[in-house]
Design a protein around this motif. Structure first.
Motif, PDB file in Angstrom:
ATOM      1  N   LYS A  28       0.855  -1.187   0.000  1.00  0.00           N
ATOM      2  CA  LYS A  28       0.000   0.000   0.000  1.00  0.00           C
ATOM      3  C   LYS A  28       0.886   1.231   0.000  1.00  0.00           C
ATOM      4  CE  LYS A  28      -4.136  -1.886   1.915  1.00  0.00           C
ATOM      5  NZ  LYS A  28      -5.324  -1.597   2.659  1.00  0.00           N
ATOM      6  N   PHE A  71       1.182   5.285   0.891  1.00  0.00           N
ATOM      7  CA  PHE A  71       0.715   6.513   1.525  1.00  0.00           C
ATOM      8  C   PHE A  71       1.909   7.244   2.125  1.00  0.00           C
ATOM      9  CE2 PHE A  71       0.384   3.088   4.563  1.00  0.00           C
ATOM     10  CZ  PHE A  71       0.848   3.603   5.768  1.00  0.00           C
ATOM     11  N   ARG A 124       3.902   8.961   4.916  1.00  0.00           N
ATOM     12  CA  ARG A 124       3.880   8.908   6.375  1.00  0.00           C
ATOM     13  C   ARG A 124       4.069  10.319   6.894  1.00  0.00           C
ATOM     14  NH1 ARG A 124       4.506   4.397   3.391  1.00  0.00           N
ATOM     15  NH2 ARG A 124       4.547   2.512   4.625  1.00  0.00           N
ATOM     16  N   PHE A 161      -8.343   7.467  -5.936  1.00  0.00           N
ATOM     17  CA  PHE A 161      -8.312   7.042  -4.541  1.00  0.00           C
ATOM     18  C   PHE A 161      -8.337   8.274  -3.655  1.00  0.00           C
ATOM     19  CE2 PHE A 161      -5.975   6.222  -0.601  1.00  0.00           C
ATOM     20  CZ  PHE A 161      -6.697   5.147  -0.105  1.00  0.00           C
ATOM     21  N   THR A 210      -8.763   9.274   0.800  1.00  0.00           N
ATOM     22  CA  THR A 210      -9.003   8.866   2.182  1.00  0.00           C
ATOM     23  C   THR A 210      -8.723  10.029   3.126  1.00  0.00           C
ATOM     24  OG1 THR A 210      -8.492   7.245   3.897  1.00  0.00           O
ATOM     25  CG2 THR A 210      -6.654   7.974   2.538  1.00  0.00           C
ATOM     26  N   THR A 211      -9.393   9.993   4.263  1.00  0.00           N
ATOM     27  CA  THR A 211      -9.114  10.953   5.336  1.00  0.00           C
ATOM     28  C   THR A 211      -8.433  10.254   6.512  1.00  0.00           C
ATOM     29  OG1 THR A 211     -11.333  10.630   6.240  1.00  0.00           O
ATOM     30  CG2 THR A 211     -11.024  12.479   4.706  1.00  0.00           C
ATOM     31  N   ASP A 212      -8.122   8.977   6.365  1.00  0.00           N
ATOM     32  CA  ASP A 212      -7.460   8.197   7.407  1.00  0.00           C
ATOM     33  C   ASP A 212      -5.953   8.177   7.136  1.00  0.00           C
ATOM     34  OD1 ASP A 212      -6.375   6.263   9.067  1.00  0.00           O
ATOM     35  OD2 ASP A 212      -7.903   4.754   8.638  1.00  0.00           O
ATOM     36  N   GLY A 244      -3.640   6.403   8.192  1.00  0.00           N
ATOM     37  CA  GLY A 244      -3.054   5.075   8.138  1.00  0.00           C
ATOM     38  C   GLY A 244      -3.533   4.209   6.987  1.00  0.00           C
ATOM     39  N   GLU A 245      -4.456   4.753   6.191  1.00  0.00           N
ATOM     40  CA  GLU A 245      -4.990   3.988   5.061  1.00  0.00           C
ATOM     41  C   GLU A 245      -4.221   4.359   3.802  1.00  0.00           C
ATOM     42  OE1 GLU A 245      -9.160   3.233   2.621  1.00  0.00           O
ATOM     43  OE2 GLU A 245      -9.093   4.742   4.182  1.00  0.00           O
ATOM     44  N   GLY A 246      -3.789   3.362   3.071  1.00  0.00           N
ATOM     45  CA  GLY A 246      -3.040   3.629   1.850  1.00  0.00           C
ATOM     46  C   GLY A 246      -3.736   3.095   0.619  1.00  0.00           C
ATOM     47  N   TRP A 247      -3.263   3.550  -0.520  1.00  0.00           N
ATOM     48  CA  TRP A 247      -3.784   3.089  -1.811  1.00  0.00           C
ATOM     49  C   TRP A 247      -3.200   1.718  -2.101  1.00  0.00           C
ATOM     50  CZ3 TRP A 247      -1.401   4.140  -7.086  1.00  0.00           C
ATOM     51  CH2 TRP A 247      -2.239   3.672  -8.118  1.00  0.00           C
ATOM     52  N   ASP A 248      -4.051   0.771  -2.462  1.00  0.00           N
ATOM     53  CA  ASP A 248      -3.617  -0.606  -2.700  1.00  0.00           C
ATOM     54  C   ASP A 248      -3.297  -0.900  -4.164  1.00  0.00           C
ATOM     55  OD1 ASP A 248      -6.122  -0.679  -3.854  1.00  0.00           O
ATOM     56  OD2 ASP A 248      -6.899  -2.248  -2.538  1.00  0.00           O
TER      57      ASP A 248
END
Length: 99
Positions: A25, A27, A29, A51, A53-55, A57-61
């Motif tokens: 993934k 994202f 850091r 893609f 996200t607002t998280d 810790g969530e990354g693009w897979d």
């Protein structure tokens, strides 16, 4: 004397979403930012959002609508708020998806 925490952003320039558990993934850091004020987006070569996200810790897979994205370069955008600032940072970069 004041200690000011400066935001730190670590952004790899390539990733390999091949299911081996390493770099699957993507994202950036981020350190010393407000986690609740985070927006990470990835765009394809035509500028289409693929893609978001607002998280932090969530990354693009490496997929687009459930399908494996083609190998190549993708543009990312990160909007985040430093911990000790009222001004948001807006950063751009690119990442190479390697199959």
């Amino acid at each position: 004397q004041f200690d000011i925490e400066v935001p730190s952003i670590f952004s790899p320039n390539a990733f390999t979403p091949n299911g081996d558990g390493l770099n699957d993934k993507y994202f950036p850091r981020v350190l010393n930012t407000v986690p609740e004020d985070h927006l990470f987006q990835v765009f394809n070569r035509w500028g289409e959002l693929i893609f978001s996200t607002t998280d932090p810790g969530e990354g693009w897979d490496g997929t687009v609508h459930g399908q494996t994205a083609p190998q190549g370069v993708y543009v990312w955008r990160l909007e985040t708020l430093p911990s000790h600032s009222a001004d948001k940072l807006e950063l751009y970069g690119s990442v190479t998806l390697v199959q």
